[in-house]
Every structure is written in C-alpha cells, then in structure tokens.
Design an enzyme around this catalytic site. Structure first.
Site, short mmCIF file in Angstrom:
data_model
loop_
_atom_site.label_atom_id
_atom_site.label_comp_id
_atom_site.label_asym_id
_atom_site.label_seq_id
_atom_site.Cartn_x
_atom_site.Cartn_y
_atom_site.Cartn_z
N ALA A 16 8.04 -5.29 8.87
CA ALA A 16 6.97 -4.43 9.78
C ALA A 16 7.88 -4.17 10.93
O ALA A 16 7.24 -3.21 11.58
CB ALA A 16 5.82 -5.65 10.18
N SER A 39 15.18 -12.44 15.77
CA SER A 39 16.16 -13.53 15.92
C SER A 39 16.60 -13.61 14.65
O SER A 39 15.95 -14.08 13.62
CB SER A 39 15.24 -14.75 16.36
OG SER A 39 15.81 -16.10 15.94
N ALA A 50 7.78 -4.69 -3.78
CA ALA A 50 7.04 -3.83 -4.56
C ALA A 50 5.99 -3.08 -3.71
O ALA A 50 5.63 -3.32 -2.60
CB ALA A 50 5.96 -4.73 -5.84
N LYS A 78 8.60 3.04 -10.02
CA LYS A 78 7.29 2.04 -10.35
C LYS A 78 6.38 3.35 -10.61
O LYS A 78 5.73 3.84 -9.64
CB LYS A 78 6.95 1.22 -9.16
CG LYS A 78 5.68 0.52 -9.36
CD LYS A 78 5.32 -0.48 -8.51
CE LYS A 78 4.02 -1.17 -8.49
NZ LYS A 78 3.97 -2.16 -7.52
N PRO A 96 -2.07 1.94 -13.92
CA PRO A 96 -1.09 3.02 -13.42
C PRO A 96 -1.38 3.69 -12.13
O PRO A 96 -2.68 3.72 -11.78
CB PRO A 96 -1.14 3.87 -14.65
CG PRO A 96 -2.63 3.87 -15.25
CD PRO A 96 -3.05 2.30 -14.82
N LEU A 330 2.75 -9.43 8.83
CA LEU A 330 2.13 -10.72 8.45
C LEU A 330 1.39 -11.40 9.48
O LEU A 330 0.52 -12.15 9.43
CB LEU A 330 3.25 -11.50 7.91
CG LEU A 330 3.83 -11.18 6.77
CD1 LEU A 330 4.99 -12.06 6.22
CD2 LEU A 330 2.96 -11.14 5.68
N THR A 341 0.39 -4.42 -1.66
CA THR A 341 -0.47 -3.74 -0.52
C THR A 341 0.11 -3.83 0.71
O THR A 341 -0.24 -3.20 1.82
CB THR A 341 -1.89 -3.85 -0.59
OG1 THR A 341 -2.15 -5.39 -0.90
CG2 THR A 341 -2.31 -3.27 -1.64
N ILE A 343 3.00 -3.62 2.39
CA ILE A 343 3.76 -2.59 3.18
C ILE A 343 2.96 -1.31 3.32
O ILE A 343 3.15 -0.70 4.52
CB ILE A 343 5.12 -2.26 2.42
CG1 ILE A 343 5.98 -3.40 2.34
CG2 ILE A 343 5.71 -0.82 2.72
CD1 ILE A 343 7.37 -3.31 1.46
N GLY A 431 -8.50 5.73 2.03
CA GLY A 431 -8.24 4.11 1.88
C GLY A 431 -8.05 3.79 0.51
O GLY A 431 -8.70 4.53 -0.60
P1 FAD Z 1 8.76 -11.20 8.70
O1 FAD Z 1 9.51 -10.82 7.56
O2 FAD Z 1 8.55 -12.92 8.69
O3 FAD Z 1 9.62 -10.92 10.13
C1 FAD Z 1 9.19 -11.46 11.15
C2 FAD Z 1 10.38 -11.25 12.44
O4 FAD Z 1 10.07 -11.84 13.74
C3 FAD Z 1 11.68 -11.64 11.98
O5 FAD Z 1 12.65 -10.80 12.46
C4 FAD Z 1 11.70 -13.00 13.05
O6 FAD Z 1 13.18 -13.30 13.44
C5 FAD Z 1 11.06 -12.52 14.45
N1 FAD Z 1 10.48 -13.49 15.13
C6 FAD Z 1 9.62 -14.53 14.86
N2 FAD Z 1 9.45 -15.17 15.86
C7 FAD Z 1 10.45 -14.82 16.74
C8 FAD Z 1 10.59 -15.37 18.05
N3 FAD Z 1 10.22 -16.41 18.65
N4 FAD Z 1 11.67 -14.67 18.91
C9 FAD Z 1 12.40 -13.71 18.24
N5 FAD Z 1 12.03 -13.07 17.04
C10 FAD Z 1 11.06 -13.68 16.20
N6 FAD Z 1 4.45 -7.04 0.41
C11 FAD Z 1 4.34 -5.90 -0.27
O7 FAD Z 1 4.31 -4.78 -0.02
N7 FAD Z 1 4.99 -5.73 -1.72
C12 FAD Z 1 5.30 -7.17 -2.39
O8 FAD Z 1 5.78 -7.31 -3.19
C13 FAD Z 1 5.02 -8.42 -1.51
N8 FAD Z 1 5.37 -9.52 -1.87
C14 FAD Z 1 5.34 -10.73 -1.23
C15 FAD Z 1 5.41 -11.91 -1.57
C16 FAD Z 1 5.30 -12.81 -0.71
C17 FAD Z 1 5.22 -14.52 -1.49
C18 FAD Z 1 4.76 -12.75 0.42
C19 FAD Z 1 4.60 -14.04 1.31
C20 FAD Z 1 4.60 -11.51 1.00
C21 FAD Z 1 4.98 -10.48 0.05
N9 FAD Z 1 4.66 -9.16 0.79
C22 FAD Z 1 4.84 -8.01 -0.10
C23 FAD Z 1 4.36 -8.94 2.29
C24 FAD Z 1 5.82 -8.72 2.69
O9 FAD Z 1 6.85 -9.51 2.60
C25 FAD Z 1 5.56 -8.46 4.34
O10 FAD Z 1 4.52 -7.66 4.68
C26 FAD Z 1 6.74 -7.86 4.94
O11 FAD Z 1 7.87 -8.55 4.72
C27 FAD Z 1 6.45 -7.82 6.59
O12 FAD Z 1 6.75 -9.12 7.05
P2 FAD Z 1 6.84 -9.01 8.67
O13 FAD Z 1 8.10 -8.15 9.14
O14 FAD Z 1 5.40 -9.17 9.18
O15 FAD Z 1 7.44 -10.48 8.85
#
Ligand code: FAD
Length: 497
Positions: A16, A39, A50, A78, A96, A330, A341, A343, A431
């Site tokens: 994200a 961090s 995916a 895909k 599909p 997240l 969904t 990403i 959407g």
């Molecule tokens: P994170 O990857 O958790 O990143 C958080 C960031 O914040 C990190 O860099 C961390 O270091 C930083 N951070 C947090 N606190 C601090 C702090 N105090 N100080 C400094 N930095 C901090 N999405 C899809 O589109 N397709 C999929 O197939 C898919 N599969 C998934 C399967 C599972 C089981 C899960 C849980 C999620 C899945 N997702 C999928 C969702 C996808 O993983 C996330 O949407 C995506 O990785 C984005 O995550 P994020 O960047 O929001 O959070």
C-alpha cells in the site's frame, strides 16, 4: 492560488505504501513533497500475490512496461480463479476475467445456455469463455483485438518485489524514504488531526497530509484518531491465515486456485520461482497447528519457507479519511483474498485521493466523497465474498452449514433472490463486480434459477443446440491454438496487444 496540502507523509512501506508513493509521485503536481517512513524491524505482512485485471491500468498509468514488470516481480499471468469444493465437496468451477458467450438479440447469453442445459449437460458454462478455456488448457495470450470474446488478464506476483520495484520508481521521482520506527504522533491543534510524527531516533517529521499505510496496526487512523472498525465477522468468520511457499510448478497454471476445506479454504498462487500457498480458517473450528499441518499436507512438494501466521478480522474502518489522515491498504480494512481484491482496493483509494484532493481547500467535500466511495467499494467486495460462503451445499462441517444458514446483507439477499427467480443479474455501473462474475459464482455454487427469460424459454432447444455447439467448438479451437503459459513465461512474457 495554491490549494491542497504540500507536504505528504506516507506511513508504511508495504504494497500500500509504495503503490501510494509511486502513484502520487507520478500523478500529483510537482510542488507536493512526498516522504515515506517504514520500519524494516516491523516488516510487512508478507502476503498478497494474486491480482485482478485492474492492476494493468495502474501500471499503465505509471508508464510501467509490462514485460519489465513481469521480470521484476517474477509474475505469471492470470486469467481466472478456480474454485474447488465450494458448492459441494466435488464441485469445481472457474471465475474467468471474461463474459460467457455474447448477447443474442439483446438477451444475456446465459438464458440460452440455461435453456439447453438439462438436455445437454456435457457442455458447461466455461466452454463459452475463451479465457476459461485457455486457463483450463494451461495456455495464455493477450486477448485478441476487436473480438467479442475478449477478456481481461491479471498477474500472480511476488509482492515484496513489486514493492521494491515501486520503491525504485518512486525514489527516482523524488519520494524520500526514511527508515525508522514511529514512536509517537503529535496532534494538530486546530482539529486534532496529525501535525507530526517522531521516530525512535528522535527525528521529527511534519506534514500537511498523512497517508496511513501502516497495515493492520492502523497507527494513525485507528490508534491515533480512534476511527472505529466495523467488524463483518458475523458474515465472514475466518480470522486467521497461514502462508507457506513451495517450489515452482513445472506447468504454472494461468489461474489462481481456491480449494475449500472443512473450516475455510486454501489458496495456490503460481509464481515463476515458487508457489504461494495459504490456508484461511476460522480459529474457533481448527487450531493453528492443525491448519498448518493441513496446508503442508496439500502442498506440491516440500515447504520452502517457515509458516507465516496472520491474524485478522474482516471489516473496515467507519471512514478511511478523517481530518488530515487517509488510510490506504490494511489500515483501512480487510477482506480475505478470495477474489484477490486488496491490491485493487489500494489502487482505487490512491486514484480517488488524486481525484478528490488537490483542488479542495478545506478538504471536506473531497473527504466525504472519498469516504462514500471507499465504503461502497468495500461493501461490494464484502457481499461478493459472502456470496461464495453462503451459497454452499456442503454437509461435511458445521462451519459450512452455518454459512449456508446465516442471514446476509439485505442487498445481497435481494440479488440472490432475483437470480433464483428469473436468472436476472442485478449489477452496478461502476466498481466491482460485473454481471459475468456474479453469474460464474451463482451457477458455480449451484444456485439454479427457477425461470429464464420468457423469450428464450419459448424457443425449442433443438434450434439452439447447433449454434451453441458451434460457438463452443470455435472457442475451443481458438484456445488450443494459444501458446502454453509456460512457454510465454520462458520468453519473458508478451507485449500487450
Ligand atoms: P503491510 O504490508 O503490513 O505494511 C505496513 C507497513 O507499515 C510496513 O512497512 C511497516 O514497517 C510499516 N509500519 C507499521 N507500523 C510502523 C511504525 N510504528 N513505524 C514505522 N513503520 C511502521 N491482496 C491481494 O490483492 N491479493 C492477495 O492474494 C492477497 N492475499 C492476502 C492473504 C492474506 C492472508 C492477507 C492477510 C492479505 C492478503 N492480501 C492480498 C492483502 C495484501 O497483503 C495487502 O493489501 C497488501 O500487502 C498491503 O498491505 P499494507 O501495505 O497495507 O500493510
């Protein structure tokens, strides 16, 4: 007149964070400064491989070359998601990225297919989608131009490589990255928003607008501003996942596989150098150790990583944008990856932010519009995922029985009832998801309509059978002529048409 925030601070360097940084660096005026804090000690969630076809639009808008992207992220193509055991234990269907057949005389194709189905059960709906046929045959090519049987395609990608690729892209365009753990958040006097962040090192980082990409912690929106989390666990009870990598498949399929288990489901995502596997489950029905053992037992080959155990709750924050904090990824909400969904939701949030933010002086109008839009997106994805759980006829566990008997959101109930009564699909203009997606899941999960369009119901089956058979054969021949997915990847991918 200078309007809009000038100093944007992005908290978090997961998918994200770097998608936001890269897109904003490309799409916002150059007078805006962008700083990202992450961090390494905390790390990222480490999953999310995916995607759905919209990612191609995101990449294209950033001017990313598709073959370079495929190489950099070790991606595979895909065309669909396969659902195994979701309707009944023995059922199997594809969702599909395409329609089935084409309209005939302004009437949706599936009415014709349903008309012939009883007397002609051997040809299933997949036969009328080129994408589905290609996926079944392990083949891939970009869709033919100007064809009524076109389709979309997406990728399975290595999420950490994608984040790394976008980081390089963003840094080249002026985004500054700060490594460090945020220790405290300093409130803004005017409205209680965020004025600055302090890191463990003592460094203070000020900003006008803060993008919270801190993952499940929701450091700014949830923890600091206290925006409540609306839980949807009464509809989506799974609350844990375990992920494990295994070796690459010699014939990587051009689809994601989702296999139902007695307490949830497993994913299998083929990448070029490895396979991503995971099990999503309800922790009240199975222990972590059992889920992990089940997943390991289902792998093609030996595990190649330690299990990554993730806890979550389905739901979303009441607002994604509050004061001067916008949560993306997240930190704003979570829906399990059954339809890949997340990403997409990140991408939509970034685009809507660009659309609403920079002409707005107070931010209030844009903020409300953004929040409405994101709530709608989350709720639509939520309902579509609930649909998969709710429409099941599995009798092998309490988990599935409870899902079949639960009450679902009113809008979803209405859609299901409409399809059941008349094979009509209620849909939205914008959407996710379009009617063919609903159709694939309704029929794939075994929801059989009681009636079809009366104009089709009157037509003799014999008069429909020939044209339908011809179409299925044509699509099959076309799919057979496509290159094998493995060969396309060995050539480094193909330039999109
Ligand atoms: P994170 O990857 O958790 O990143 C958080 C960031 O914040 C990190 O860099 C961390 O270091 C930083 N951070 C947090 N606190 C601090 C702090 N105090 N100080 C400094 N930095 C901090 N999405 C899809 O589109 N397709 C999929 O197939 C898919 N599969 C998934 C399967 C599972 C089981 C899960 C849980 C999620 C899945 N997702 C999928 C969702 C996808 O993983 C996330 O949407 C995506 O990785 C984005 O995550 P994020 O960047 O929001 O959070």
């Amino acid at each position: 007149m200078t309007v809009g925030p000038q100093r944007i601070v992005i908290v978090g360097g997961g998918t994200a964070g770097w998608m936001s940084a890269a897109a904003l660096a490309r799409l916002l005026p150059s007078r805006v400064s962008l700083q990202l804090i992450e961090s390494e000690q905390i790390g990222t969630v480490g999953v999310g491989e995916a995607t759905i076809p919209h990612i191609r639009y995101f990449n294209a808008l950033l001017g990313i070359d598709e073959r370079e992207f495929i190489h950099a992220t070790q991606a595979t193509y895909k065309l669909a998601i396969e659902f195994v055991g979701w309707g009944r234990e023995t059922s199997r269907y594809l969702h599909p990225f395409s329609a089935f057949g084409g309209d005939i005389d302004g009437i949706d194709f599936h009415h014709y297919w349903l008309r012939t189905r009883d007397e002609w059960p051997e040809l299933n709906l997949d036969a009328f989608s080129l994408a589905a046929q290609a996926a079944r045959l392990g083949r891939f090519a970009p869709p033919p131009e100007h064809s009524e049987f076109g389709y979309g395609y997406a990728f399975h990608l290595d999420a950490s490589r994608y984040a790394g690729y976008l980081r390089a892209y963003a840094e080249q365009r002026g985004v500054t990255r700060t490594e460090g753990r945020i220790q405290s958040v300093i409130p803004r006097e005017s409205d209680g928003g965020v004025a600055a962040l302090t890191l463990e090192s003592g460094e203070r980082i000020e900003g006008d607008l803060f993008i919270d990409c801190s993952g499940f912690r929701s450091l700014l929106l949830g923890q600091t501003l206290g925006v409540p989390f609306n839980s949807w666990k009464h509809w989506l009870p799974c609350d844990r996942a375990v992920a494990i990598a295994s070796g690459a498949l010699s014939e990587p399929p051009s689809f994601t596989r989702s296999t139902a288990t007695t307490t949830g489901w497993q994913w299998r995502i083929p990448l070029q150098e490895r396979t991503g596997n995971g099990q999503v489950y309800d922790s009240r029905s199975i222990s972590d150790d059992e889920a992990c053992a089940q997943l390991i037992g289902s792998l093609n080959g030996a595990p190649q990583s330690d299990p990554n155990l993730i806890r979550f709750e389905a739901g979303a924050r009441a607002r994604s944008w509050d004061k001067n904090v916008i949560a993306i990824g997240l930190s704003s909400g979570f829906l399990e990856p059954l339809e890949s969904t997340s990403i997409y939701l990140i991408q939509m949030a970034v685009f809507k932010l660009v659309e609403f933010f920079h002409n707005s002086k107070s931010g209030a109008v844009g903020r409300e519009a953004f929040n409405r839009w994101m709530s709608l997106e989350y709720e639509r994805v939520r309902d579509f995922i609930i649909l998969h759980y709710h429409l099941n006829q599995r009798e092998d566990s309490e988990f599935w029985q409870d899902c079949a008997h639960m009450s679902v959101p009113e809008g979803l109930q209405r859609k299901i009832a409409l399809f059941k009564e008349s094979a009509t699909i209620e849909f939205y203009d914008q959407g996710l998801f379009a009617p063919p997606s609903w159709l694939a899941v309704y029929l794939g999960q075994g929801l059989n309509p009681e009636a079809i369009d009366p104009r089709v119901a009157q037509q003799p089956v014999a008069s429909l059978k020939g044209p339908l058979e011809q179409l299925a054969n044509h699509l099959n021949r076309t799919a057979q002529a496509l290159p094998l997915h493995r060969e396309v990847l060995a050539r480094g991918g193909v330039a999109p048409s």
